[in-house]
Structure formats: C-alpha cells, structure tokens
Design a protein around this motif. Structure first.
Motif, PDB file in Angstrom:
ATOM      1  N   UNK A  36       0.864  -1.177   0.000  1.00  0.00           N
ATOM      2  CA  UNK A  36       0.000   0.000   0.000  1.00  0.00           C
ATOM      3  C   UNK A  36       0.901   1.227   0.000  1.00  0.00           C
ATOM      4  N   UNK A  37       0.785   2.059  -1.020  1.00  0.00           N
ATOM      5  CA  UNK A  37       1.638   3.232  -1.167  1.00  0.00           C
ATOM      6  C   UNK A  37       0.857   4.457  -0.729  1.00  0.00           C
ATOM      7  N   UNK A  38       1.350   5.147   0.281  1.00  0.00           N
ATOM      8  CA  UNK A  38       0.749   6.391   0.714  1.00  0.00           C
ATOM      9  C   UNK A  38       1.716   7.528   0.424  1.00  0.00           C
ATOM     10  N   UNK A  39       1.364   8.737   0.861  1.00  0.00           N
ATOM     11  CA  UNK A  39       2.131   9.900   0.457  1.00  0.00           C
ATOM     12  C   UNK A  39       3.598   9.825   0.885  1.00  0.00           C
ATOM     13  N   UNK A  40       3.863   9.352   2.077  1.00  0.00           N
ATOM     14  CA  UNK A  40       5.241   9.277   2.572  1.00  0.00           C
ATOM     15  C   UNK A  40       5.655   7.829   2.785  1.00  0.00           C
ATOM     16  N   UNK A  41       4.819   7.058   3.470  1.00  0.00           N
ATOM     17  CA  UNK A  41       5.175   5.684   3.818  1.00  0.00           C
ATOM     18  C   UNK A  41       4.655   4.698   2.780  1.00  0.00           C
ATOM     19  N   UNK A  42       5.379   3.619   2.625  1.00  0.00           N
ATOM     20  CA  UNK A  42       4.917   2.447   1.895  1.00  0.00           C
ATOM     21  C   UNK A  42       4.785   1.299   2.903  1.00  0.00           C
ATOM     22  N   UNK A  43       3.671   0.572   2.838  1.00  0.00           N
ATOM     23  CA  UNK A  43       3.442  -0.548   3.745  1.00  0.00           C
ATOM     24  C   UNK A  43       3.586  -1.862   2.969  1.00  0.00           C
ATOM     25  N   UNK A  44       4.326  -2.779   3.546  1.00  0.00           N
ATOM     26  CA  UNK A  44       4.597  -4.073   2.928  1.00  0.00           C
ATOM     27  C   UNK A  44       4.137  -5.178   3.877  1.00  0.00           C
ATOM     28  N   UNK A  45       3.176  -5.973   3.431  1.00  0.00           N
ATOM     29  CA  UNK A  45       2.728  -7.132   4.210  1.00  0.00           C
ATOM     30  C   UNK A  45       3.156  -8.383   3.452  1.00  0.00           C
ATOM     31  N   UNK A  46       4.162  -9.057   3.942  1.00  0.00           N
ATOM     32  CA  UNK A  46       4.574 -10.340   3.386  1.00  0.00           C
ATOM     33  C   UNK A  46       3.888 -11.407   4.227  1.00  0.00           C
ATOM     34  N   UNK A  47       2.869 -12.021   3.664  1.00  0.00           N
ATOM     35  CA  UNK A  47       1.967 -12.897   4.405  1.00  0.00           C
ATOM     36  C   UNK A  47       2.732 -14.079   5.001  1.00  0.00           C
ATOM     37  N   UNK A  48       2.564 -14.236   6.309  1.00  0.00           N
ATOM     38  CA  UNK A  48       3.256 -15.304   7.007  1.00  0.00           C
ATOM     39  C   UNK A  48       4.676 -14.950   7.383  1.00  0.00           C
ATOM     40  N   UNK A  49       5.102 -13.704   7.122  1.00  0.00           N
ATOM     41  CA  UNK A  49       6.487 -13.315   7.426  1.00  0.00           C
ATOM     42  C   UNK A  49       6.556 -12.049   8.272  1.00  0.00           C
ATOM     43  N   UNK A  50       6.198 -10.911   7.676  1.00  0.00           N
ATOM     44  CA  UNK A  50       6.360  -9.667   8.417  1.00  0.00           C
ATOM     45  C   UNK A  50       5.483  -8.566   7.841  1.00  0.00           C
ATOM     46  N   UNK A  51       5.392  -7.452   8.600  1.00  0.00           N
ATOM     47  CA  UNK A  51       4.783  -6.210   8.146  1.00  0.00           C
ATOM     48  C   UNK A  51       5.848  -5.121   8.280  1.00  0.00           C
ATOM     49  N   UNK A  52       6.113  -4.421   7.179  1.00  0.00           N
ATOM     50  CA  UNK A  52       7.162  -3.406   7.184  1.00  0.00           C
ATOM     51  C   UNK A  52       6.600  -2.073   6.690  1.00  0.00           C
ATOM     52  N   UNK A  53       7.033  -0.991   7.357  1.00  0.00           N
ATOM     53  CA  UNK A  53       6.679   0.369   6.976  1.00  0.00           C
ATOM     54  C   UNK A  53       7.982   1.077   6.626  1.00  0.00           C
ATOM     55  N   UNK A  54       8.082   1.594   5.400  1.00  0.00           N
ATOM     56  CA  UNK A  54       9.367   2.173   5.001  1.00  0.00           C
ATOM     57  C   UNK A  54       9.190   3.372   4.079  1.00  0.00           C
ATOM     58  N   UNK A  55      10.282   4.164   3.991  1.00  0.00           N
ATOM     59  CA  UNK A  55      10.343   5.311   3.090  1.00  0.00           C
ATOM     60  C   UNK A  55      11.738   5.365   2.486  1.00  0.00           C
ATOM     61  N   UNK A  56      11.795   5.522   1.180  1.00  0.00           N
ATOM     62  CA  UNK A  56      13.073   5.573   0.471  1.00  0.00           C
ATOM     63  C   UNK A  56      13.332   6.985  -0.030  1.00  0.00           C
ATOM     64  N   UNK A  57      14.587   7.441   0.139  1.00  0.00           N
ATOM     65  CA  UNK A  57      15.005   8.744  -0.375  1.00  0.00           C
ATOM     66  C   UNK A  57      16.344   8.606  -1.077  1.00  0.00           C
ATOM     67  N   UNK A  58      16.448   9.252  -2.256  1.00  0.00           N
ATOM     68  CA  UNK A  58      17.708   9.241  -2.987  1.00  0.00           C
ATOM     69  C   UNK A  58      18.522  10.465  -2.584  1.00  0.00           C
ATOM     70  N   UNK A  59      19.731  10.216  -2.079  1.00  0.00           N
ATOM     71  CA  UNK A  59      20.621  11.308  -1.704  1.00  0.00           C
ATOM     72  C   UNK A  59      21.561  11.597  -2.863  1.00  0.00           C
ATOM     73  N   UNK A  60      22.418  12.587  -2.702  1.00  0.00           N
ATOM     74  CA  UNK A  60      23.392  12.920  -3.745  1.00  0.00           C
ATOM     75  C   UNK A  60      24.251  11.713  -4.042  1.00  0.00           C
ATOM     76  N   UNK A  61      24.580  11.547  -5.330  1.00  0.00           N
ATOM     77  CA  UNK A  61      25.333  10.365  -5.729  1.00  0.00           C
ATOM     78  C   UNK A  61      24.439   9.158  -5.908  1.00  0.00           C
ATOM     79  N   UNK A  62      23.070   9.388  -5.956  1.00  0.00           N
ATOM     80  CA  UNK A  62      22.104   8.311  -6.172  1.00  0.00           C
ATOM     81  C   UNK A  62      22.107   7.258  -5.066  1.00  0.00           C
ATOM     82  N   UNK A  63      22.665   7.603  -3.923  1.00  0.00           N
ATOM     83  CA  UNK A  63      22.628   6.679  -2.795  1.00  0.00           C
ATOM     84  C   UNK A  63      21.220   6.673  -2.204  1.00  0.00           C
TER      85      UNK A  63
END
Length: 483
Positions: free
Chosen positions: A101-128
């Motif tokens: 589920x993609x929201x404005x800032x957070x993305x929610x990942x439900x891997x059924x039978x494994x875990x629930x993860x809330x994350x946000x990715x940002x690209x810094x200088x140098x594409x890191x």
C-alpha cells in the motif's frame, strides 16, 4: 408505517409458534402481489405458515409472508465441514507473497506469514538510497497456520504468556470477530504479529500488529487499510478471496428482502392511503424529471470530454477505497480548484471507476481500448434539490473539542437525477460525505464508494485538506473558500 409495524411486531403464527426476530439492519421491501401468487422457490426461503396479519388504521387486513433469513444462514454454517479459515489461507502463506500500500510518505509491505514493514526511500546525492523503515510485526513460528491446540500438544509446559512472547499466534475465537468497514459489520480472521521494531514511546517494547483477513470475491489480497489503534499497535485489513469458501466469512451484499402482503376478503389489493401517497409522489416527480433528463442529455457530451486531474485509489466491489498523495498543488490552489469543480477525484482500479467533481456530478465509468469509455451518471448537482434534501437530513455533523466547543466533522451533499436504474426504474442518486481526517500526510485523500441499496450510493471523501474548509459550511452544508 406498515413496514415498521411488520418489523416491530412480536408476532405469533397459527399454532402459537413464535416467528423469528427480524432486524432493521437488513433492508426489506413490501410487495402487494394479490391472491393469485406463488412464493419464490429460489433465493431467500419462504414458508406458507411464516406470516403475520396486519391491520391498517382503516381496518384493511393483510396476510404478510415473511422471509426466513436467519434460518438459511444458520443451517449453511451448521452443515459446513470444509477447510478451516487457516487452511483456506494456507496458499497465501506458502507462496511467500507480499501486498503493498503506497501512501504519500510511507509504503506498507505485508509479506503474508512473514512480516509487516513500513518504510520510506530517499535518494541522496550520488544516487545513494537512504531507507527509513520499521517492522510493525514479525512471524516467528515455523508453521504459521498450525492450530493453537496442536501447539499446546507439542509444548504442553509452555504457558500462553510464554507463547505470546516467543512468537506469533493465530486467534481462533469461538465467535467470529467483526469490524465496522464503512458502516457494515464485516467478519474477519485475525492473525497476530509481534516482535516488531522497538517503540521508544513505550519503553522500547516491540511493535505489534493484528492482520485482519476479510473475504472479498474480487480481491487480490490488497491492503485495504493500515491504522495505528494505540501507540505502536496496528491493525492491517487485507481483502482476500480465499476466505469466501467459508460460510462464516462469506461476503454478503445485504440484498433487499421481499415481504409479500396479500389482501384478505373485504380489503383492497393495496391500502387506500398508500395508493394515494404513491400517486401524489408520481405527480410531483414527473415534470421535474423530464426537465432534468433533457438537461442531462444536452450536457452529457460536454461533461465527459472535460479534462480533469485524477487521484487514483484502490478497488473493492461494493466498497472502493484508497489513499493517494496530491502534493503538486498548494493548499490554497487545491481548495479553490476543488470547490470550483475543476479538480476531480477518481476512484477504483477494477472494472468500474468513479469520478467525483464537487458541485457538478458523480460518474461511474469503464474505459476500454477498443470500445472506448462507457459512462453512467450516478448523480448530478442541483443546489435547490440539495437544500430541500438537507431540510430532512443532517447536512452537518459535529464533534466536541476538549474545551467544550463544537467543530464540524463532516458535511453531506445530495446528488440526484442520475441515469435511470434498470433494477428500480428510478434515477440513480448518491450522498457525498466530505469528512475531516487528520493524517501525517497533509495532502492525503481517501475515497470510498458504497451501494447500500440498489442504485443508491454513498461516496466518502476524507482528507486533512477537507479539515481546512469544513468550518465554512453553512446551514445546508455548502462550503466556501476560507477567508
């Protein structure tokens, strides 16, 4: 009044047998079929002796045959000997599939039978790529679908407290829990996930979540919602078709149930007062409908060719819901364009999609590369018609602040005179509910569509942006740009 009497009366059939209780949560419709009539043999079950005698104020008497709603469902559930809910969900866990589920800032990942993860990715200088993430729960046991009694046999000395601290466990209550999904109490199958990322606001206790699996025959294991019910404790709702084979979790669309009232000797086919009321209603509607239909046809092509900015959301058969970010506009620009009707919201990623333009219309449409766009007008705006509607319905609802003052929580608008419905032979209509919904994402917008009755809809629009304009609502719920 007769329908209210049918539902409220404590009736007893011939022979003294008490009739089953009828709940007003289930929609009913009274039919007047006359004496030459055969009961339906499909759908809801009817029996000749399941009736009550009703008498109007004019002493007109009718034998009203009631549907056996409760009996059918109870028998089906009683006779069910198929797989358990856990066994039905087993393919989802074995595939190691994930839902997002993609929201404005957070993305929610439900891997059924494994875990629930809330994350946000940002690209810094140098594409890191810098990732900010939290685990809202983890599956720790080897077999996520084993039953609690089996676990007890394998670990007889392990207490319930030790088990809950050690790993995830499934809740298998004797009664099926339900959750209110936009006004409809929906059964769900809960899976508890613990041992998430430590929560600094709760003395570094691990985050934990309840995953609620809900039957929906057209779903593809989508995440319907993620909510933090208390600090660092979450509820995640998943729509899945796998549970639909179990009668206790089956998707029910709440159809209208017919009550057949036959006149007894000396009484007319239909109560006289009811006949007069229906004639008055038809006389009031006919001239108005002719004008509106002519206006609708003359402007339909212009409406459909308009260019709008869509907000794409998730999908559900009777409930279309999702949250999307609309950060390209400033608050003032967004409010002005929204209230002028030039900024329109779109909902749904299934066969039907929905378009809502404030103060203009609500459309239901399907786009096909070969045949083009098929559209249905769900409702059109008429200020005078809405004002008349608001005199009989609550256009504004409030909630109390902690300091004792009131603030507007929601406004409701009526859009009528849509395309004529084949099922009811009446124009479609929709009530649009604009709700204030606080969020960490100031431009998040959630849309859902319900159809509680045939061709009568509810469109919900929730956003922090709406919070900024609700207090401008006048006595009819009409909004204006804040000064």
């Amino acid at each position: 009044a007769l329908l209210c009497g049918l539902l409220a009366v404590a009736a007893v059939a011939e022979g003294g047998r008490a009739l089953p209780h009828l709940s007003d949560d289930v929609p009913f419709r009274v039919n007047w079929p006359g004496t030459d009539f055969s009961l339906p043999t499909t759908g809801v079950l009817y029996k000749e002796d399941n009736y009550i005698i009703m008498t109007t104020v004019d002493k007109e008497k009718y034998k009203c045959i009631l549907p056996l709603i409760a009996s059918g469902n109870e028998e089906e559930e009683k006779d069910y000997k198929g797989p358990t809910p856990g066994e039905l969900l087993e393919p989802l866990f074995k595939q190691s599939s994930c839902s997002y589920r993609i929201e404005s800032y957070w993305t929610y990942e439900v891997c059924h039978g494994k875990h629930i993860r809330q994350y946000h990715e940002e690209k810094e200088t140098g594409q890191k790529i810098n990732i900010q993430e939290y685990y809202l729960g983890n599956m720790m046991m080897k077999n996520p679908l084993s039953e609690p009694d089996q676990e007890e046999k394998e670990n007889p000395k392990e207490s319930a407290k030790e088990a809950s601290e050690k790993h995830l466990f499934l809740l298998l209550p004797s009664t099926i829990p339900t959750k209110n999904i936009e006004g409809q109490m929906t059964p769900y199958y809960p899976v508890e996930m613990g041992n998430g990322t430590p929560c600094s606001l709760r003395q570094n206790l691990p985050r934990l979540s309840t995953v609620m699996y809900i039957c929906h025959p057209e779903a593809k294991h989508e995440i319907l919602s993620v909510a933090e019910v208390t600090t660092c404790e979450y509820e995640v709702v998943i729509l899945t078709p796998l549970l639909c084979n179990h009668p206790k979790y089956r998707f029910r669309a709440s159809p209208v149930n017919d009550i057949f009232c036959q006149s007894l000797p000396g009484s007319p086919l239909k109560p006289h007062n009811l006949e007069q009321l229906e004639k008055q209603q038809e006389m009031m509607k006919m001239p108005f409908r002719r004008v509106k239909e002519e206006e609708m046809h003359s402007t339909k092509e212009e409406k459909f060719s308009s260019i709008h900015k869509p907000v794409a959301v998730g999908s559900h058969q009777l409930l279309t819901v999702g949250t999307t970010h609309i950060s390209k506009l400033t608050d003032d620009q967004l409010i002005k364009e929204f209230l002028s009707g030039s900024y329109c919201f779109h909902g749904g990623v299934g066969w039907w999609k929905y378009e809502f333009c404030y103060g203009k219309y609500v459309h239901q449409y399907h786009e096909d590369k070969e045949s083009g766009r098929t559209s249905v007008v769900v409702g059109t705006w008429n200020k005078e018609e809405h004002i008349e509607w608001s005199k009989k319905n609550a256009a504004r609802t409030y909630y109390l602040r902690e300091d004792g003052t009131q603030t507007v929580r929601m406004v409701s608008h009526f859009y009528g005179n849509g395309d004529v419905c084949d099922l009811t032979d009446k124009p479609r209509q929709v009530t649009v509910k604009l709700k204030c919904k606080e969020s960490d994402s100031p431009h998040a917008v959630t849309i859902y569509m319900l159809e509680p009755h045939s061709c009568q809809y509810i469109l919900g629009v929730e956003s922090p942006v709406i919070c900024k304009i609700l207090d401008t609502a006048d006595e009819y719920g009409l909004l204006s740009v804040p000064s």
